[in-house]
Scaffold this active site. Sequence first.
Site, PDB file in Angstrom:
ATOM      1  N   HIS A   1       2.530  -7.696  48.404  1.00  0.00           N
ATOM      2  CA  HIS A   1       2.704  -6.158  47.478  1.00  0.00           C
ATOM      3  C   HIS A   1       4.000  -5.420  47.904  1.00  0.00           C
ATOM      4  CE1 HIS A   1      -1.920  -5.404  48.389  1.00  0.00           C
ATOM      5  NE2 HIS A   1      -1.580  -6.251  49.473  1.00  0.00           N
TER       6      HIS A   1
ATOM      7  N   HIS B   1      -0.045 -12.972  49.198  1.00  0.00           N
ATOM      8  CA  HIS B   1       0.555 -12.170  48.044  1.00  0.00           C
ATOM      9  C   HIS B   1       1.276 -10.911  48.558  1.00  0.00           C
ATOM     10  CE1 HIS B   1      -4.005 -10.985  49.276  1.00  0.00           C
ATOM     11  NE2 HIS B   1      -2.990  -9.883  48.854  1.00  0.00           N
TER      12      HIS B   1
HETATM   13  P1  AMP Z   1      -4.872  -8.008  51.100  1.00  0.00           P
HETATM   14  O1  AMP Z   1      -5.933  -6.623  51.830  1.00  0.00           O
HETATM   15  O2  AMP Z   1      -3.012  -7.634  51.560  1.00  0.00           O
HETATM   16  O3  AMP Z   1      -5.631  -8.930  50.983  1.00  0.00           O
HETATM   17  O4  AMP Z   1      -4.719  -7.010  49.194  1.00  0.00           O
HETATM   18  C1  AMP Z   1      -5.102  -7.660  47.987  1.00  0.00           C
HETATM   19  C2  AMP Z   1      -5.197  -6.731  47.082  1.00  0.00           C
HETATM   20  O5  AMP Z   1      -5.082  -7.367  45.925  1.00  0.00           O
HETATM   21  C3  AMP Z   1      -5.865  -4.904  47.366  1.00  0.00           C
HETATM   22  O6  AMP Z   1      -4.787  -3.677  46.783  1.00  0.00           O
HETATM   23  C4  AMP Z   1      -6.876  -4.945  45.586  1.00  0.00           C
HETATM   24  O7  AMP Z   1      -7.245  -3.764  45.380  1.00  0.00           O
HETATM   25  C5  AMP Z   1      -5.997  -6.310  44.882  1.00  0.00           C
HETATM   26  N1  AMP Z   1      -7.392  -6.796  44.075  1.00  0.00           N
HETATM   27  C6  AMP Z   1      -7.741  -7.664  44.853  1.00  0.00           C
HETATM   28  N2  AMP Z   1      -8.265  -8.251  43.579  1.00  0.00           N
HETATM   29  C7  AMP Z   1      -7.882  -7.915  42.322  1.00  0.00           C
HETATM   30  C8  AMP Z   1      -7.629  -8.131  41.060  1.00  0.00           C
HETATM   31  N3  AMP Z   1      -8.883  -8.908  40.317  1.00  0.00           N
HETATM   32  N4  AMP Z   1      -6.638  -7.919  39.706  1.00  0.00           N
HETATM   33  C9  AMP Z   1      -6.130  -6.717  40.984  1.00  0.00           C
HETATM   34  N5  AMP Z   1      -5.415  -6.611  42.033  1.00  0.00           N
HETATM   35  C10 AMP Z   1      -6.484  -7.178  42.861  1.00  0.00           C
END
Ligand code: AMP
Length: 137
Positions: free
Chosen positions: A103, A101
């Site tokens: 950001h 993903h």
């Molecule tokens: P990372 O630390 O780069 O793996 O980022 C994961 C991101 O996904 C974090 O910013 C979380 O807040 C976000 N996240 C996790 N679960 C969900 C969800 N169900 N819907 C939207 N965002 C999510």
Amino acid sequence: MKKEDCIFCKIANGEIPTNTVYEDDRFRAILDNGPATKGHTLILPKEHYADLYELPEDTAGAAIALAKKLAARMREKLHCDGVNLVQNNGAAAGQTVLHFHLHVIPRYEDDGQKILWDPTKPSDEELKAVCGELAGE
Ligand code: AMP
Ligand code: ZN
């Protein structure tokens, strides 16, 4: 982890409802549910790739092109003052969800967030040595 257990696979493919700000045949872009700032968006490929290492080059290019489109939309509609692109790979880098993903984080003057790192002070020799390790084929 199996793809069937991947929450971002389920979200990207519409099996779990979410706040979708953009969708096409390859990607879904959703609002992060723990946003750093107003409009913090995650670009999710619909195919499962754990991280940047697994991501095909053309998908990587398309993800950046989509980030550019969303960044423009954030400036126009949310009136942000800047944008950070952040992409974590591996636990050491802060990756918590093992489905690639990207950001896209709108930034606002005085939003109080700290996304930058603490700079270190390597010597010229140390920098040259690292450059020697990393440069080339
Ligand atoms: P990372 O630390 O780069 O793996 O980022 C994961 C991101 O996904 C974090 O910013 C979380 O807040 C976000 N996240 C996790 N679960 C969900 C969800 N169900 N819907 C939207 N965002 C999510
Ligand atoms: Zn997945």
